[in-house]
Design an enzyme around this catalytic site. Structure first.
Site, short mmCIF file in Angstrom:
data_model
loop_
_atom_site.label_atom_id
_atom_site.label_comp_id
_atom_site.label_asym_id
_atom_site.label_seq_id
_atom_site.Cartn_x
_atom_site.Cartn_y
_atom_site.Cartn_z
N GLU A 116 5.35 11.21 -1.07
CA GLU A 116 6.19 11.21 -2.26
C GLU A 116 5.39 11.59 -3.50
OE1 GLU A 116 9.64 7.90 -1.34
OE2 GLU A 116 7.65 7.15 -1.87
N CYS A 129 3.01 12.21 -11.03
CA CYS A 129 2.23 11.26 -10.24
C CYS A 129 2.15 11.82 -8.83
CB CYS A 129 2.90 9.90 -10.25
SG CYS A 129 2.05 8.65 -9.25
N CYS A 136 -1.96 4.89 2.86
CA CYS A 136 -3.19 4.42 2.23
C CYS A 136 -3.88 3.43 3.15
CB CYS A 136 -2.88 3.75 0.88
SG CYS A 136 -4.37 3.21 -0.01
N CYS A 140 -4.06 -3.19 0.20
CA CYS A 140 -3.74 -4.16 -0.84
C CYS A 140 -2.39 -4.82 -0.52
CB CYS A 140 -3.69 -3.49 -2.21
SG CYS A 140 -5.27 -2.76 -2.70
N CYS A 143 1.05 -4.00 -2.48
CA CYS A 143 1.41 -2.59 -2.65
C CYS A 143 2.11 -2.08 -1.40
CB CYS A 143 0.15 -1.76 -2.93
SG CYS A 143 0.44 0.02 -3.01
N GLU A 187 -5.72 6.47 -1.64
CA GLU A 187 -6.91 6.21 -2.45
C GLU A 187 -7.61 7.56 -2.66
OE1 GLU A 187 -10.16 5.64 -4.39
OE2 GLU A 187 -8.79 3.93 -4.21
N HIS A 245 -7.18 -5.57 -11.10
CA HIS A 245 -6.16 -6.57 -10.77
C HIS A 245 -6.60 -8.03 -10.85
CE1 HIS A 245 -3.63 -3.23 -9.88
NE2 HIS A 245 -4.28 -2.90 -8.79
N CYS A 365 4.79 2.12 -9.87
CA CYS A 365 3.47 1.82 -9.32
C CYS A 365 3.55 0.79 -8.19
CB CYS A 365 2.58 1.29 -10.44
SG CYS A 365 0.89 0.92 -9.93
#
Length: 373
Positions: A116, A129, A136, A140, A143, A187, A245, A365
Protein backbone atom coordinates in the site's frame (compact mmCIF):
# COMPACT_ATOMS: atom_id res chain seq x y z
CA UNK A 1 -3.91 -1.66 30.83
CA UNK A 2 -0.30 -1.22 31.96
CA UNK A 3 2.82 -1.92 29.98
CA UNK A 4 3.61 -5.24 31.65
CA UNK A 5 0.36 -6.62 30.20
CA UNK A 6 2.05 -6.52 26.79
CA UNK A 7 4.13 -9.49 27.81
CA UNK A 8 1.14 -11.75 28.34
CA UNK A 9 -0.54 -10.97 25.03
CA UNK A 10 -0.04 -13.10 21.93
CA UNK A 11 3.43 -14.61 21.54
CA UNK A 12 5.75 -12.02 19.98
CA UNK A 13 6.86 -12.46 16.40
CA UNK A 14 10.57 -12.96 15.69
CA UNK A 15 12.63 -10.16 14.17
CA UNK A 16 13.37 -10.72 10.48
CA UNK A 17 16.27 -8.85 8.86
CA UNK A 18 17.12 -11.11 5.93
CA UNK A 19 14.15 -11.15 3.57
CA UNK A 20 13.63 -13.97 1.12
CA UNK A 21 14.93 -13.25 -2.37
CA UNK A 22 12.19 -15.36 -3.93
CA UNK A 23 9.77 -13.76 -6.32
CA UNK A 24 11.75 -10.59 -6.92
CA UNK A 25 10.46 -8.88 -10.07
CA UNK A 26 12.22 -8.84 -13.44
CA UNK A 27 14.77 -6.07 -13.87
CA UNK A 28 13.28 -2.69 -14.72
CA UNK A 29 14.84 0.48 -16.16
CA UNK A 30 14.84 2.00 -12.65
CA UNK A 31 16.85 -0.94 -11.28
CA UNK A 32 19.75 -0.38 -13.66
CA UNK A 33 22.79 1.88 -13.55
CA UNK A 34 23.43 4.21 -16.49
CA UNK A 35 25.97 1.78 -17.93
CA UNK A 36 23.61 -1.17 -17.49
CA UNK A 37 20.90 0.80 -19.30
CA UNK A 38 23.27 1.47 -22.21
CA UNK A 39 24.17 -2.20 -22.41
CA UNK A 40 20.50 -3.20 -22.39
CA UNK A 41 19.61 -0.71 -25.13
CA UNK A 42 22.54 -1.80 -27.31
CA UNK A 43 21.52 -5.44 -26.80
CA UNK A 44 18.15 -4.49 -28.33
CA UNK A 45 19.96 -3.13 -31.38
CA UNK A 46 19.24 0.50 -30.52
CA UNK A 47 21.69 3.41 -30.30
CA UNK A 48 22.85 4.56 -26.87
CA UNK A 49 21.10 7.93 -27.11
CA UNK A 50 17.80 6.09 -26.59
CA UNK A 51 18.75 5.73 -22.90
CA UNK A 52 18.42 9.47 -22.40
CA UNK A 53 15.09 9.45 -24.25
CA UNK A 54 13.74 6.68 -22.04
CA UNK A 55 14.93 8.43 -18.89
CA UNK A 56 13.20 11.66 -19.91
CA UNK A 57 9.97 9.81 -20.54
CA UNK A 58 10.09 7.98 -17.21
CA UNK A 59 11.39 10.66 -14.84
CA UNK A 60 10.33 13.93 -16.49
CA UNK A 61 7.11 12.96 -18.30
CA UNK A 62 6.24 10.23 -15.80
CA UNK A 63 5.48 7.69 -18.55
CA UNK A 64 6.12 4.00 -17.90
CA UNK A 65 4.82 2.40 -21.12
CA UNK A 66 7.18 2.58 -24.13
CA UNK A 67 4.20 1.87 -26.38
CA UNK A 68 3.14 5.49 -25.80
CA UNK A 69 6.62 6.92 -26.45
CA UNK A 70 6.18 8.21 -29.99
CA UNK A 71 9.82 9.23 -30.44
CA UNK A 72 10.84 5.55 -30.26
CA UNK A 73 10.73 3.48 -33.46
CA UNK A 74 7.23 1.99 -33.58
CA UNK A 75 8.55 -1.44 -34.48
CA UNK A 76 10.78 -1.57 -31.38
CA UNK A 77 8.45 -0.27 -28.69
CA UNK A 78 7.19 -3.71 -27.68
CA UNK A 79 10.79 -4.96 -27.40
CA UNK A 80 11.74 -2.03 -25.17
CA UNK A 81 8.66 -2.57 -23.03
CA UNK A 82 9.39 -6.25 -22.50
CA UNK A 83 13.11 -5.78 -21.83
CA UNK A 84 13.16 -2.61 -19.73
CA UNK A 85 9.66 -1.75 -18.54
CA UNK A 86 7.94 -4.86 -17.19
CA UNK A 87 4.69 -4.19 -15.34
CA UNK A 88 5.69 -3.99 -11.68
CA UNK A 89 2.47 -3.00 -9.93
CA UNK A 90 -1.21 -3.16 -10.75
CA UNK A 91 -3.70 -1.10 -8.74
CA UNK A 92 -6.24 -3.33 -7.02
CA UNK A 93 -8.24 -0.80 -5.07
CA UNK A 94 -8.15 2.88 -4.21
CA UNK A 95 -10.06 4.37 -1.28
CA UNK A 96 -10.35 8.00 -0.21
CA UNK A 97 -11.31 10.07 2.80
CA UNK A 98 -10.90 13.66 4.00
CA UNK A 99 -12.95 14.82 1.02
CA UNK A 100 -10.60 13.12 -1.43
CA UNK A 101 -7.50 14.74 0.08
CA UNK A 102 -6.22 11.38 1.44
CA UNK A 103 -6.07 8.41 -0.92
CA UNK A 104 -4.76 4.91 -0.21
CA UNK A 105 -3.87 2.61 -3.09
CA UNK A 106 -3.56 -1.15 -2.76
CA UNK A 107 -1.11 -2.55 -5.31
CA UNK A 108 -0.61 -6.13 -6.49
CA UNK A 109 2.94 -6.95 -7.49
CA UNK A 110 4.00 -9.40 -10.20
CA UNK A 111 4.07 -12.34 -7.76
CA UNK A 112 0.73 -11.55 -6.14
CA UNK A 113 2.29 -9.79 -3.15
CA UNK A 114 0.28 -6.81 -1.92
CA UNK A 115 1.49 -3.42 -0.72
CA UNK A 116 0.00 0.00 0.00
CA UNK A 117 0.92 3.63 -0.54
CA UNK A 118 -0.90 6.73 0.70
CA UNK A 119 -1.14 10.14 -1.01
CA UNK A 120 -2.01 13.11 1.21
CA UNK A 121 -2.84 16.50 -0.30
CA UNK A 122 -2.47 19.72 1.66
CA UNK A 123 -2.91 23.35 0.56
CA UNK A 124 0.85 23.88 0.29
CA UNK A 125 2.16 20.42 -0.56
CA UNK A 126 1.39 16.84 -1.60
CA UNK A 127 3.01 14.05 0.42
CA UNK A 128 3.32 10.42 -0.60
CA UNK A 129 3.84 7.77 2.06
CA UNK A 130 5.60 4.86 0.35
CA UNK A 131 6.49 1.29 1.24
CA UNK A 132 10.01 -0.15 1.12
CA UNK A 133 9.07 -3.76 1.92
CA UNK A 134 6.02 -5.94 1.45
CA UNK A 135 5.16 -6.38 5.12
CA UNK A 136 7.67 -5.76 7.89
CA UNK A 137 10.01 -7.92 9.94
CA UNK A 138 10.39 -5.60 12.94
CA UNK A 139 7.44 -7.15 14.84
CA UNK A 140 6.30 -4.06 16.75
CA UNK A 141 3.19 -5.30 18.61
CA UNK A 142 1.12 -2.10 18.18
CA UNK A 143 1.62 -1.88 14.39
CA UNK A 144 -0.60 -3.75 11.93
CA UNK A 145 2.21 -3.98 9.37
CA UNK A 146 4.69 -5.39 11.89
CA UNK A 147 2.19 -7.94 13.13
CA UNK A 148 1.61 -9.15 9.58
CA UNK A 149 5.24 -10.22 9.18
CA UNK A 150 7.60 -9.75 6.24
CA UNK A 151 6.85 -11.11 2.77
CA UNK A 152 9.87 -9.74 0.94
CA UNK A 153 11.93 -6.67 0.14
CA UNK A 154 10.77 -4.44 -2.67
CA UNK A 155 13.07 -3.88 -5.62
CA UNK A 156 14.42 -0.40 -6.27
CA UNK A 157 12.02 -0.03 -9.18
CA UNK A 158 9.01 -1.13 -7.10
CA UNK A 159 9.84 1.67 -4.65
CA UNK A 160 10.53 4.25 -7.36
CA UNK A 161 7.42 3.40 -9.37
CA UNK A 162 5.18 4.21 -6.38
CA UNK A 163 6.56 7.73 -6.65
CA UNK A 164 6.19 7.93 -10.45
CA UNK A 165 2.56 6.77 -10.27
CA UNK A 166 1.66 9.35 -7.60
CA UNK A 167 3.56 12.12 -9.40
CA UNK A 168 1.67 11.30 -12.61
CA UNK A 169 -1.62 11.40 -10.69
CA UNK A 170 -0.81 14.81 -9.24
CA UNK A 171 0.33 16.09 -12.63
CA UNK A 172 -2.96 15.00 -14.20
CA UNK A 173 -4.76 17.13 -11.59
CA UNK A 174 -2.57 20.13 -12.33
CA UNK A 175 -0.59 19.68 -9.12
CA UNK A 176 2.87 18.47 -8.13
CA UNK A 177 4.15 15.79 -5.79
CA UNK A 178 6.47 17.59 -3.37
CA UNK A 179 7.21 15.35 -0.37
CA UNK A 180 8.08 11.68 0.13
CA UNK A 181 8.03 9.82 3.44
CA UNK A 182 9.34 6.27 3.78
CA UNK A 183 6.75 5.52 6.44
CA UNK A 184 4.60 2.97 4.64
CA UNK A 185 5.07 -0.77 4.92
CA UNK A 186 8.47 -2.07 5.96
CA UNK A 187 11.67 -0.98 7.70
CA UNK A 188 13.53 1.11 5.08
CA UNK A 189 17.00 0.53 6.51
CA UNK A 190 16.49 -3.25 6.40
CA UNK A 191 16.32 -2.86 2.60
CA UNK A 192 19.21 -0.44 2.64
CA UNK A 193 20.82 -0.53 -0.81
CA UNK A 194 17.53 -0.40 -2.70
CA UNK A 195 16.14 2.38 -0.53
CA UNK A 196 19.26 4.53 -0.97
CA UNK A 197 19.18 3.92 -4.74
CA UNK A 198 15.50 4.90 -4.76
CA UNK A 199 16.23 8.07 -2.75
CA UNK A 200 18.87 9.10 -5.27
CA UNK A 201 16.42 8.63 -8.14
CA UNK A 202 13.65 10.45 -6.29
CA UNK A 203 15.87 13.46 -5.62
CA UNK A 204 18.12 13.71 -8.69
CA UNK A 205 17.03 16.25 -11.31
CA UNK A 206 15.54 14.94 -14.55
CA UNK A 207 16.51 12.98 -16.54
CA UNK A 208 18.25 11.10 -13.71
CA UNK A 209 15.34 11.40 -11.29
CA UNK A 210 12.13 13.16 -10.30
CA UNK A 211 13.82 16.25 -8.88
CA UNK A 212 12.16 16.23 -5.44
CA UNK A 213 14.25 18.12 -2.87
CA UNK A 214 16.24 15.90 -0.52
CA UNK A 215 14.98 18.05 2.34
CA UNK A 216 11.46 16.99 1.41
CA UNK A 217 12.28 13.29 1.75
CA UNK A 218 12.02 11.51 5.11
CA UNK A 219 13.48 8.06 5.81
CA UNK A 220 12.15 6.41 8.95
CA UNK A 221 13.63 3.61 11.02
CA UNK A 222 12.86 1.74 14.22
CA UNK A 223 16.50 2.17 15.16
CA UNK A 224 18.97 0.11 13.12
CA UNK A 225 21.92 1.99 14.57
CA UNK A 226 24.70 0.81 12.20
CA UNK A 227 22.51 1.57 9.17
CA UNK A 228 21.75 5.07 10.51
CA UNK A 229 25.49 5.75 10.65
CA UNK A 230 25.93 4.32 7.16
CA UNK A 231 23.15 6.56 5.84
CA UNK A 232 24.87 9.56 7.42
CA UNK A 233 27.93 8.83 5.29
CA UNK A 234 25.99 8.70 1.98
CA UNK A 235 26.25 12.45 1.39
CA UNK A 236 22.47 12.86 1.43
CA UNK A 237 20.46 15.47 3.34
CA UNK A 238 17.17 13.65 3.81
CA UNK A 239 15.33 13.87 7.12
CA UNK A 240 15.89 10.96 9.48
CA UNK A 241 12.86 9.91 11.53
CA UNK A 242 13.49 7.52 14.43
CA UNK A 243 10.51 5.57 15.74
CA UNK A 244 11.48 5.62 19.40
CA UNK A 245 8.09 5.30 21.16
CA UNK A 246 9.59 5.21 24.65
CA UNK A 247 12.82 6.51 26.22
CA UNK A 248 13.56 3.49 28.46
CA UNK A 249 15.02 0.14 27.42
CA UNK A 250 12.78 -1.86 29.75
CA UNK A 251 9.60 -0.97 27.84
CA UNK A 252 11.21 -0.53 24.43
CA UNK A 253 12.58 -4.09 24.47
CA UNK A 254 8.95 -5.20 24.12
CA UNK A 255 7.33 -2.26 22.34
CA UNK A 256 10.06 -2.05 19.66
CA UNK A 257 11.74 -5.48 19.71
CA UNK A 258 14.81 -4.34 17.74
CA UNK A 259 15.79 -2.55 20.96
CA UNK A 260 17.06 -5.91 22.20
CA UNK A 261 19.81 -5.54 19.60
CA UNK A 262 20.43 -1.76 19.70
CA UNK A 263 19.53 0.06 22.92
CA UNK A 264 17.95 3.51 23.21
CA UNK A 265 21.36 5.04 23.89
CA UNK A 266 22.95 3.35 20.88
CA UNK A 267 20.12 4.60 18.67
CA UNK A 268 20.41 8.15 20.00
CA UNK A 269 24.20 8.09 19.55
CA UNK A 270 23.68 7.05 15.92
CA UNK A 271 21.07 9.78 15.49
CA UNK A 272 23.54 12.34 16.84
CA UNK A 273 26.13 11.10 14.34
CA UNK A 274 23.54 11.58 11.58
CA UNK A 275 22.71 15.11 12.77
CA UNK A 276 26.39 16.05 12.99
CA UNK A 277 27.23 14.67 9.53
CA UNK A 278 24.21 16.12 7.70
CA UNK A 279 23.38 19.23 9.70
CA UNK A 280 19.76 18.07 9.70
CA UNK A 281 17.40 17.96 12.64
CA UNK A 282 16.29 14.43 13.59
CA UNK A 283 12.59 13.68 14.01
CA UNK A 284 11.63 11.40 16.89
CA UNK A 285 8.37 9.53 16.28
CA UNK A 286 6.40 8.64 19.40
CA UNK A 287 3.06 6.81 19.23
CA UNK A 288 1.26 7.72 22.44
CA UNK A 289 -0.52 4.71 23.97
CA UNK A 290 -2.86 5.02 26.95
CA UNK A 291 -1.29 3.70 30.18
CA UNK A 292 1.63 2.19 28.29
CA UNK A 293 4.08 4.95 27.33
CA UNK A 294 2.19 8.18 28.13
CA UNK A 295 3.26 8.73 31.75
CA UNK A 296 4.54 12.15 32.77
CA UNK A 297 7.82 10.73 34.03
CA UNK A 298 8.43 9.16 30.62
CA UNK A 299 7.86 12.56 29.00
CA UNK A 300 10.46 14.05 31.39
CA UNK A 301 12.92 11.24 30.64
CA UNK A 302 12.34 11.55 26.88
CA UNK A 303 12.99 15.29 26.90
CA UNK A 304 16.12 14.99 29.04
CA UNK A 305 17.64 12.15 26.99
CA UNK A 306 16.93 13.85 23.67
CA UNK A 307 18.26 17.21 24.79
CA UNK A 308 21.44 15.59 26.10
CA UNK A 309 21.98 13.46 22.98
CA UNK A 310 20.90 15.84 20.23
CA UNK A 311 20.72 19.36 21.66
CA UNK A 312 18.80 21.62 19.29
CA UNK A 313 18.84 19.12 16.43
CA UNK A 314 15.76 17.16 17.42
CA UNK A 315 12.00 17.43 17.25
CA UNK A 316 9.41 15.07 18.74
CA UNK A 317 6.49 14.10 16.54
CA UNK A 318 3.79 12.79 18.86
CA UNK A 319 1.36 10.39 17.16
CA UNK A 320 -2.00 9.59 18.76
CA UNK A 321 -2.20 5.79 18.51
CA UNK A 322 -4.18 4.75 15.46
CA UNK A 323 -6.56 1.82 16.01
CA UNK A 324 -5.73 -1.55 14.43
CA UNK A 325 -7.95 -4.66 14.18
CA UNK A 326 -7.90 -6.77 17.34
CA UNK A 327 -5.79 -4.34 19.34
CA UNK A 328 -6.77 -3.65 22.96
CA UNK A 329 -4.66 -0.51 23.08
CA UNK A 330 -6.06 3.00 22.85
CA UNK A 331 -4.78 6.47 22.16
CA UNK A 332 -4.10 8.55 25.25
CA UNK A 333 -6.77 11.04 26.36
CA UNK A 334 -6.38 14.57 25.00
CA UNK A 335 -5.46 15.99 28.40
CA UNK A 336 -2.73 13.37 28.88
CA UNK A 337 -1.43 14.06 25.37
CA UNK A 338 -1.28 17.80 26.06
CA UNK A 339 0.54 17.22 29.36
CA UNK A 340 3.06 14.95 27.61
CA UNK A 341 3.77 17.66 25.03
CA UNK A 342 4.19 20.27 27.78
CA UNK A 343 6.63 18.16 29.78
CA UNK A 344 8.80 17.25 26.78
CA UNK A 345 8.92 20.90 25.71
CA UNK A 346 9.86 21.90 29.28
CA UNK A 347 13.14 20.01 28.76
CA UNK A 348 14.01 22.24 25.80
CA UNK A 349 12.84 19.85 23.06
CA UNK A 350 10.20 20.98 20.53
CA UNK A 351 7.23 18.60 20.59
CA UNK A 352 4.14 18.70 18.37
CA UNK A 353 1.22 16.38 17.67
CA UNK A 354 1.05 14.93 14.18
CA UNK A 355 -1.99 15.73 12.06
CA UNK A 356 -3.40 12.21 11.70
CA UNK A 357 -4.82 11.52 8.26
CA UNK A 358 -6.61 8.46 6.92
CA UNK A 359 -7.84 6.63 10.03
CA UNK A 360 -11.21 5.94 8.41
CA UNK A 361 -9.58 3.99 5.56
CA UNK A 362 -6.81 2.34 7.64
CA UNK A 363 -4.25 4.58 5.94
CA UNK A 364 -2.76 6.21 9.04
CA UNK A 365 0.55 5.45 10.74
CA UNK A 366 0.73 1.81 11.87
CA UNK A 367 -2.46 0.78 10.06
CA UNK A 368 -1.18 -0.44 6.68
CA UNK A 369 -1.86 -4.16 6.33
CA UNK A 370 -2.35 -4.58 2.53
CA UNK A 371 -5.67 -6.41 2.74
CA UNK A 372 -8.13 -6.68 -0.14
CA UNK A 373 -11.31 -6.57 1.90
Amino acid sequence: MVWKDICIMASPLPLVFDASRRSMPPKHFADLSTEERREAVVALGLPKFRVDQLARHYYARLEADPRTMTDLPAARRDDVAKALFPTLMTPVKAVECDGGETAKTLWRLHDGTLLESVLMKYPDRATLCISSQAGCGMACPFCATGQGGLDRNLSTAEIVDQVRAAAASMQAEGGRLSNIVFMGMGEPLANYKRVVSAVRQITSPAPEGFGISQRNVTVSTVGLAPAIRKLADEGLSVTLAVSLHTPDDELRDTLVPVNNRWSVQQVLDAARYYADKTGRRVSIEYALIRDVNDQGWRADMLGKKLHKALGSRVHVNLIPLNPTPGSKWDASPKEQQDEFVRRVAAQGVPCTVRDTRGQEIAAACGQLAAEER
